[in-house]
Design a protein around this motif. Structure first.
Motif, PDB file in Angstrom:
ATOM      1  N   LEU A  36      15.826  21.038  26.655  1.00 40.52           N
ATOM      2  CA  LEU A  36      16.570  20.103  25.814  1.00 40.52           C
ATOM      3  C   LEU A  36      17.229  19.018  26.659  1.00 40.52           C
ATOM      4  O   LEU A  36      17.179  17.829  26.307  1.00 40.52           O
ATOM      5  CB  LEU A  36      17.623  20.872  25.016  1.00 40.52           C
ATOM      6  CG  LEU A  36      18.338  20.114  23.897  1.00 40.52           C
ATOM      7  CD1 LEU A  36      17.343  19.641  22.852  1.00 40.52           C
ATOM      8  CD2 LEU A  36      19.393  21.016  23.246  1.00 40.52           C
ATOM      9  N   ARG A  39      14.519  16.535  27.846  1.00 39.56           N
ATOM     10  CA  ARG A  39      14.102  15.630  26.765  1.00 39.56           C
ATOM     11  C   ARG A  39      15.169  14.570  26.506  1.00 39.56           C
ATOM     12  O   ARG A  39      14.872  13.388  26.331  1.00 39.56           O
ATOM     13  CB  ARG A  39      13.873  16.414  25.470  1.00 39.56           C
ATOM     14  CG  ARG A  39      12.591  17.202  25.406  1.00 39.56           C
ATOM     15  CD  ARG A  39      12.224  17.487  23.952  1.00 39.56           C
ATOM     16  NE  ARG A  39      11.740  16.291  23.293  1.00 39.56           N
ATOM     17  CZ  ARG A  39      11.932  16.016  22.004  1.00 39.56           C
ATOM     18  NH1 ARG A  39      12.617  16.840  21.235  1.00 39.56           N
ATOM     19  NH2 ARG A  39      11.448  14.926  21.472  1.00 39.56           N
ATOM     20  N   GLN A 162      17.980  17.086  19.167  1.00 35.90           N
ATOM     21  CA  GLN A 162      16.606  16.633  18.960  1.00 35.90           C
ATOM     22  C   GLN A 162      16.529  15.544  17.904  1.00 35.90           C
ATOM     23  O   GLN A 162      15.725  14.608  18.016  1.00 35.90           O
ATOM     24  CB  GLN A 162      15.725  17.815  18.557  1.00 35.90           C
ATOM     25  CG  GLN A 162      15.471  18.801  19.692  1.00 35.90           C
ATOM     26  CD  GLN A 162      14.523  19.904  19.268  1.00 35.90           C
ATOM     27  OE1 GLN A 162      13.338  19.663  19.056  1.00 35.90           O
ATOM     28  NE2 GLN A 162      15.046  21.106  19.118  1.00 35.90           N
TER      29      GLN A 162
END
Length: 446
Positions: A36, A39, A162
């Motif tokens: 995470l 990203r 996200q």
């Protein structure tokens, strides 16, 4: 005429990839946190890299009423992480500046009072340096939060982060579209960055790929965060059809123009004809007749028109008029997805670093080619909910409020992030939109 660059935030460069990092197969909390944070860092760093060629003066320019200055995109994507991730989830987090919530909130009424879009160009303060400090502040806080997420809250906070990444990716494309229009509006026609050196490629002849039709499934069914309008997965019935092997080229569109396509009302829908007359459309946006030939404005400045590259920056009305003139039609979005579902999601997308549509290249596989990247491809489908659609009560993914007066485009463009160009991705634009990197792929009934 390049501008003095604005320094990008520190960090490694983002290498072109064909797909985003998949979640770890193990699924352990530590592996998920690392995935995470990686990203998040890559998405934020990409935006910083995109503004690096811009001068501080460039960051303030807003040439479209419904556009936004680059500085606002930088701050707005940061506000999203602050308001959606940090304030509800990070215990003890102190807001960077409460005033920023009014200055950089979303331009709709879901978040309370916001500034009218045309006012954004007046925001000389906060300065660009303050906005970059804002980004650094929020970046550090999000990464710290990810590192400290307790296991029982990992799923919830991961979904929020996200969602913010998806939101940031969307704004990267909008940022470049707004910059391109702003630079084109400047009489100097400045360049955003020097062009990449690419080998010439031979013309790709047009072919047609048949599809037998029948019952196919379209839409998303995976649980990963994304836009709610791409769900649920459902069955549709298709009649046999054929899809063009590549997008319509500039040379082919020029034939439409030379045949008087913009002066033939029989080629146009009524609303399209009125729009073309009201806006005096005579060619795609950014085309200019200079020195006895057509030139096109790009993020690399003015250049001679390449007849073999996909035509770009045409509205849905123009795409529909061209299809009628050619004796074809635009594809239904389900037809497009049925063909694209078995293709690799690779192409001339944002990560390649080439910010203009490229001529098609046959890669030795069966067509169609260029389904992903180069230009968003208009479909004949209105942006409507899928059967069984239920709005997701999420700040960034709910798209039901846009389901009117918009048409669906598919496939992504040369400024679309890799992870936002998939067979199920549905983007939507007003039929008069020409600033987006939109093109044409034809279809016909079998």
């Amino acid at each position: 005429m390049p501008a003095k660059p604005l320094a990008a935030a520190p960090g490694p460069s983002v290498a072109p990839v064909a797909a985003d990092l998949p979640p770890p197969a193990e699924g352990t909390p530590d592996a998920l946190r690392l995935w995470l944070s990686t990203r998040f860092h890559k998405a934020r760093q990409r935006t910083a890299e995109l503004v690096a060629p811009l001068g501080v003066e460039d960051l303030m320019v807003q040439s479209l009423p419904d556009g936004a200055p680059a500085k606002w995109h930088l701050a707005h994507t940061t506000w999203f992480f602050e308001s959606t991730v940090l304030e509800p989830c990070a215990s003890g987090y102190r807001t960077f500046d409460p005033v920023f919530h009014q200055l950089f909130t979303a331009l709709d009424d879901r978040f309370g009072q916001h500034l009218p879009a045309p006012v954004l160009r007046l925001l000389s303060r906060p300065t660009a340096a303050e906005v970059m400090r804002y980004r650094d502040h929020v970046n550090g806080a999000v990464l710290h939060l990810i590192d400290q997420i307790p296991e029982e809250r990992l799923e919830d906070i991961s979904e929020r982060v996200q969602l913010g990444i998806v939101h940031e990716r969307r704004h990267q494309e909008r940022l470049l579209s707004d910059v391109k229009h702003a630079f084109w509006s400047n009489p100097l026609r400045p360049t955003y960055e020097p062009p990449a050196t690419l080998p010439p490629s031979p013309p790709l002849e047009q072919t047609w790929v048949g599809h037998a039709g029948g019952v196919v499934e379209v839409g998303r069914d995976d649980p990963s965060p994304g836009f709610d309008h791409e769900r649920p997965r459902h069955a549709v019935m298709l009649r046999p059809f054929a899809l063009a092997g590549r997008p319509v080229t500039c040379g082919e569109y020029l034939e439409f123009m030379q045949d008087g396509g913009y002066a033939k009302p029989t080629c146009w829908l009524g609303d399209g004809w009125e729009a073309a007359r009201a806006e005096d459309w005579q060619s795609p946006l950014y085309w200019e007749w200079r020195e006895g030939g057509w030139q096109v404005f790009t993020l690399y400045g003015m250049r001679p028109l390449d007849p073999h590259e996909p035509v770009c920056h045409v509205s849905w009305y123009e795409a529909d008029a061209y299809a009628r003139w050619a004796g074809k039609r635009l594809p239904d979005e389900s037809e497009w997805e049925a063909v694209a579902a078995c293709k690799e999601c690779i192409g001339n997308l944002l990560g390649t670093g080439h910010r203009h549509p490229r001529p098609g290249v046959c890669r030795g596989t069966e067509g169609p080619w260029q389904l992903f990247g180069d230009v968003w491809e208009w479909t004949r489908s209105a942006f409507m909910p899928y059967p069984g659609y239920t709005p997701v009560e999420s700040d960034g993914a709910q798209s039901g409020r846009f389901m009117a007066n918009r048409m669906v485009v598919r496939g992504g463009s040369c400024v679309t992030p890799f992870d936002y160009a998939t067979p199920t991705t549905r983007h939507f634009l007003r039929p008069t939109t020409r600033t987006a990197f939109t093109g044409i792929r034809l279809a016909e009934d079998a």
